[in-house]
Design an enzyme around this catalytic site. Structure first.
Site, PDB file in Angstrom:
ATOM      1  CD  GLU A  49     -29.820  29.991  -8.625  1.00 39.49           C
ATOM      2  OE1 GLU A  49     -29.975  28.767  -8.795  1.00 39.49           O
ATOM      3  OE2 GLU A  49     -28.714  30.558  -8.738  1.00 39.49           O
ATOM      4  NE  ARG A  53     -31.738  23.033  -5.631  1.00 41.21           N
ATOM      5  CZ  ARG A  53     -30.508  23.167  -5.174  1.00 41.21           C
ATOM      6  NH1 ARG A  53     -30.252  22.892  -3.904  1.00 41.21           N
ATOM      7  NH2 ARG A  53     -29.532  23.586  -5.965  1.00 41.21           N
ATOM      8  CE  LYS A 137     -25.727  26.366 -11.094  1.00 43.61           C
ATOM      9  NZ  LYS A 137     -27.076  26.058 -10.579  1.00 43.61           N
TER      10      LYS A 137
END
Length: 235
Positions: A49, A53, A137
């Site tokens: 993943e 960011r 999640k």
């Protein structure tokens, strides 16, 4: 407001992660993406993943998708429909969000990609189940109640499956993986910032190999090349 209709593609993301751990990666320099991905794959963690960011994130996904076919690269911290589109175009094979709204969920469903919407409350879990989404999640896992909270959900909501992330590391990952409603965990302990900065890919491979040896409650273990019989391989 009409709830988004469920999509068949939305129900397969946890089966795309044959390892018990999904590395959550922050890439500052896209030039590091390919050797980093190769180190993780060599260590037994093929599902990666890449979080949105940094400005380099989409390029990193694109590089890994093109150069490391054995990796299952996904995008994390997806919070807008525009990011959903951009990640799909870059080659992401799954999407992860820290939370969800009806607008974001509609975009995730429309993408045709497997995805994990973030939840931290029982009401959010129930709302997703109503919409046909059963894989989620759990974030931020430790701050939101940890293993005790997830264990309490297993009885009334056994159909929900989780990938907890947030505050998970080598000392507590196994406790999460013992839970019957946890299919894998996400974490960044195998990609420490100092190792990435030093381009110490051997160290990252070793950390990944240790993480890949963890077992889920179902017994799957990447180090032994195992996955549940019902789980398809990466596509």
């Amino acid at each position: 407001m009409t709830s988004p209709a469920p999509s068949p593609a939305a129900a397969s993301v946890l089966d795309l992660t044959p390892a018990p751990v999904v590395p959550v990666v922050v890439v500052e320099d896209a030039a590091d993406a390919v050797p980093l991905a190769r180190a993780l794959v060599a260590g037994g963690l093929p599902a990666i993943e890449v979080t949105l960011r940094t400005p380099a994130a989409l390029d990193a996904i694109r590089e890994i998708s093109g150069a490391v076919p054995e990796a299952v690269v996904g995008a994390g911290t997806v919070i807008t429909p525009e990011q959903v589109t951009a990640c799909g175009a870059a080659g992401a094979r799954f999407l992860v969000s820290p939370g969800w709204t009806d607008v974001l969920l509609a975009a995730l469903l429309a993408s045709g990609l497997p995805f994990l919407p973030g939840v931290s409350t029982t009401s959010e879990v129930v709302a997703l189940l109503e919409r046909g989404v059963r894989e989620m999640k759990f974030f931020p896992a430790q701050a939101a109640g940890g293993t005790a909270y997830l264990r309490s959900l297993a009885g009334p909501l056994p159909q929900a499956r989780f990938c907890p992330t947030g505050g998970i590391g080598p000392t507590n990952a196994a406790a999460y993986l013992e839970l019957p409603n946890v299919s894998c965990v996400g974490g960044s302990w195998m990609v420490p910032a100092d190792a990435v900065a030093a381009r110490d890919w051997r160290r990252i491979e070793e950390l990944a190999r240790t993480a890949s040896a963890l077992r889920t409650a179902s017994g799957r273990r990447t180090a032994a090349g195992l996955r549940p019989a019902s789980a398809p391989g990466p596509r």
